[in-house]
Design a protein around this motif. Structure first.
Motif, short mmCIF file in Angstrom:
data_model
loop_
_atom_site.label_atom_id
_atom_site.label_comp_id
_atom_site.label_asym_id
_atom_site.label_seq_id
_atom_site.Cartn_x
_atom_site.Cartn_y
_atom_site.Cartn_z
N GLY A 133 0.77 -1.41 0.43
CA GLY A 133 -0.68 -0.17 -0.13
C GLY A 133 0.70 1.37 0.40
O GLY A 133 0.58 2.65 0.68
N THR A 134 1.73 0.90 -1.06
CA THR A 134 2.88 2.37 -0.73
C THR A 134 2.57 3.25 -2.27
O THR A 134 2.97 4.23 -2.57
CB THR A 134 3.88 2.30 -0.92
N GLY A 135 1.73 3.14 -3.20
CA GLY A 135 0.78 3.43 -3.75
C GLY A 135 2.21 3.15 -5.52
O GLY A 135 2.11 4.06 -6.36
N LYS A 136 2.06 1.87 -4.75
CA LYS A 136 2.84 1.75 -6.54
C LYS A 136 1.89 1.57 -7.50
O LYS A 136 2.91 1.26 -8.78
CB LYS A 136 3.43 -0.34 -6.18
N THR A 137 1.10 1.11 -7.72
CA THR A 137 0.34 0.59 -8.80
C THR A 137 -0.43 1.61 -8.98
O THR A 137 -0.21 1.35 -10.08
CB THR A 137 -0.78 -1.08 -7.77
N THR A 138 -0.73 2.54 -8.64
CA THR A 138 -1.95 3.69 -8.23
C THR A 138 -0.11 4.53 -9.68
O THR A 138 -1.22 5.52 -10.57
CB THR A 138 -1.90 4.66 -6.99
N THR A 139 0.45 4.24 -8.95
CA THR A 139 1.90 5.09 -9.35
C THR A 139 2.11 4.52 -10.72
O THR A 139 2.21 5.44 -12.19
CB THR A 139 3.04 5.23 -8.71
N ILE B 132 2.84 13.20 -4.59
CA ILE B 132 1.53 12.80 -4.89
C ILE B 132 0.89 13.53 -3.56
O ILE B 132 0.69 12.71 -2.37
CB ILE B 132 1.57 11.86 -5.07
N PRO B 133 -0.18 14.31 -3.63
CA PRO B 133 -0.70 14.17 -2.00
C PRO B 133 -2.24 13.35 -1.95
O PRO B 133 -2.16 12.75 -2.54
CB PRO B 133 -1.78 15.68 -2.54
N MET B 134 -2.37 13.22 -0.44
CA MET B 134 -3.02 11.93 -0.96
C MET B 134 -4.48 12.97 -1.05
O MET B 134 -4.46 14.18 -1.21
CB MET B 134 -3.53 12.52 1.13
N SER B 135 -5.23 11.62 -1.65
CA SER B 135 -6.47 12.40 -2.29
C SER B 135 -7.89 11.74 -2.70
O SER B 135 -7.66 9.99 -2.88
CB SER B 135 -6.48 12.94 -3.76
N VAL B 136 -8.73 12.05 -1.94
CA VAL B 136 -9.74 10.79 -2.85
C VAL B 136 -10.82 10.49 -3.84
O VAL B 136 -11.30 9.85 -4.05
CB VAL B 136 -11.52 11.21 -2.01
N1 LIG Z 1 -2.44 9.96 -3.16
C1 LIG Z 1 -3.49 8.41 -3.14
N2 LIG Z 1 -4.27 9.64 -2.57
C2 LIG Z 1 -4.89 8.61 -1.76
N3 LIG Z 1 -5.07 7.39 -1.54
C3 LIG Z 1 -4.15 6.42 -2.54
C4 LIG Z 1 -3.17 7.08 -3.05
N4 LIG Z 1 -2.48 6.51 -3.95
C5 LIG Z 1 -2.90 5.80 -3.35
N5 LIG Z 1 -4.23 5.14 -2.36
C6 LIG Z 1 -4.63 4.14 -2.51
O1 LIG Z 1 -4.23 3.92 -1.82
C7 LIG Z 1 -4.65 2.46 -1.77
C8 LIG Z 1 -3.46 1.21 -1.83
O2 LIG Z 1 -2.68 1.85 -3.28
P1 LIG Z 1 -1.46 1.16 -4.19
O3 LIG Z 1 -2.72 -0.12 -4.72
O4 LIG Z 1 -1.46 1.93 -5.13
O5 LIG Z 1 -0.34 0.74 -3.37
P2 LIG Z 1 0.23 -0.24 -3.61
O6 LIG Z 1 1.68 0.14 -3.28
O7 LIG Z 1 0.60 -0.80 -5.46
O8 LIG Z 1 0.02 -1.70 -2.93
P3 LIG Z 1 0.21 -3.26 -3.00
O9 LIG Z 1 1.38 -3.56 -1.87
O10 LIG Z 1 -0.97 -4.51 -2.28
O11 LIG Z 1 0.13 -3.77 -3.98
C9 LIG Z 1 -5.68 1.93 -2.84
O12 LIG Z 1 -6.95 1.55 -2.61
C10 LIG Z 1 -5.39 3.44 -3.66
O13 LIG Z 1 -6.62 3.61 -4.33
#
Ligand SMILES: Nc1ncnc2c1ncn2[C@@H]1O[C@H](COP(=O)(O)OP(=O)(O)OP(=O)(O)O)[C@@H](O)[C@H]1O
Ligand SMILES: [Mg+2]
Length: 267
Positions: free
Chosen positions: A18-24, A225-229
């Motif tokens: 959950g550090t934002g890898k996939t979102t990034t 990257i800001p935290m954002s809904v």
């Molecule tokens: N900038 C952001 N603001 C708010 N929520 C975020 C942000 N980036 C990611 N998230 C949320 O945080 C959660 C984890 O993000 P993400 O899946 O990208 O992490 P990850 O590092 O890929 O997780 P994993 O290690 O499980 O693969 C998701 O629910 C995503 O929607």
């Protein structure tokens, strides 16, 4: 004369969940594409989250995904044709994954030269793209090692709320080992601060510590990257931030980050 692009391959890694890898991975791909770059996304996580982001609703029902390709390579069979596994959104292609990739990870243990299995898939594909972005699972196991072995660079998304010096040091130690033993040309692209709540003391303190610990040896990107809904909303609709809300702060932050990364790559 037209030159053939030779992709820069970037693994997005952090063993912390959950550090934002996939979102990034997903939003950086769209932001790079917006800058005219051709991008291949590689889902290398059995959770298949990147595949879901891409709008593939049931990754487990895919007839060809990453595990089939790896299995073919490991058993010296012909790799399935690209059109059977590549999914496209504009200039972005995806190699999808699902839970079966965890079986491939187990099989990798008994494989000779197992570190280079992903490299043998991606190397010939480099000529078709400007960037290949590999999304990894939250572990430092064989899948992540394979991704690092196949990469020119590593991007480390750090969530200030989940950050730990020990965790980051473990990741850096693995990268150093991969560089020494498997892939001498790998280097760290930098740390990207994700899910930042800039007003909080927790963010300020974490950022200060990260700068103190690593600022001298690793680039910490100016873009944060800001935290954002908006992120959750865009995910819910299987849309990139760029298409869901292009002017939102978080979308702009990924666009700035893509530009910073392109510029950094040219230096
Ligand atoms: N900038 C952001 N603001 C708010 N929520 C975020 C942000 N980036 C990611 N998230 C949320 O945080 C959660 C984890 O993000 P993400 O899946 O990208 O992490 P990850 O590092 O890929 O997780 P994993 O290690 O499980 O693969 C998701 O629910 C995503 O929607
Ligand atoms: Mg993920």
């Amino acid at each position: 004369m037209t030159t053939t692009p030779q992709a820069t391959t970037i693994t997005i890694a952090n063993q912390k969940g959950g550090t934002g890898k996939t979102t990034t991975a997903y939003n950086l791909a769209h932001a790079l594409s917006h800058e005219g770059k051709k991008v291949l996304l590689v889902d290398f996580d059995p959770q298949g989250n990147l595949t879901l982001c891409f709008g593939i609703k049931q990754p487990d029902k895919l007839s060809v995904s990453m595990c089939n390709i790896l299995d073919a390579i490991m058993s010296d069979k012909t790799i399935p044709a690209a059109e059977t596994f590549l999914h496209s959104q504009g200039k972005i292609d995806l190699i999808p994954s699902n839970i079966e990739l965890s079986v491939s990870e187990i099989n990798l243990r008994d494989e000779m030269g197992s570190d280079k299995i992903l490299t043998s898939l991606l190397e010939p594909m480099k000529e078709n793209y400007d960037y290949i972005l590999i999304d990894t699972n939250p572990s430092l196991g064989l899948l992540t090692i394979n991704a690092l072995a196949a990469s020119d660079r590593v991007l480390i998304p750090v969530n200030p709320q989940l950050w730990s010096a020990t965790g980051l040091t473990q990741l850096l130690n693995i990268i150093v080992k991969v560089k020494k033993r498997i892939n001498p040309s790998i280097r760290i692209e930098g740390i990207l601060m994700t899910m930042c709540d800039f007003r909080t003391n927790l963010y300020k303190e974490s950022f200060r510590l990260i700068k103190d610990h690593y600022g001298e040896i690793i680039r910490i990107f100016d873009s944060q990257i800001p935290m954002s809904v908006t992120v959750g909303e865009a995910n819910f609709y299987s849309q990139s931030l760029l298409s869901y809300h292009p002017k939102s702060k978080v979308s702009m932050a990924y666009q700035d980050f893509a530009k910073e990364m392109i510029q950094h790559g040219q230096q």
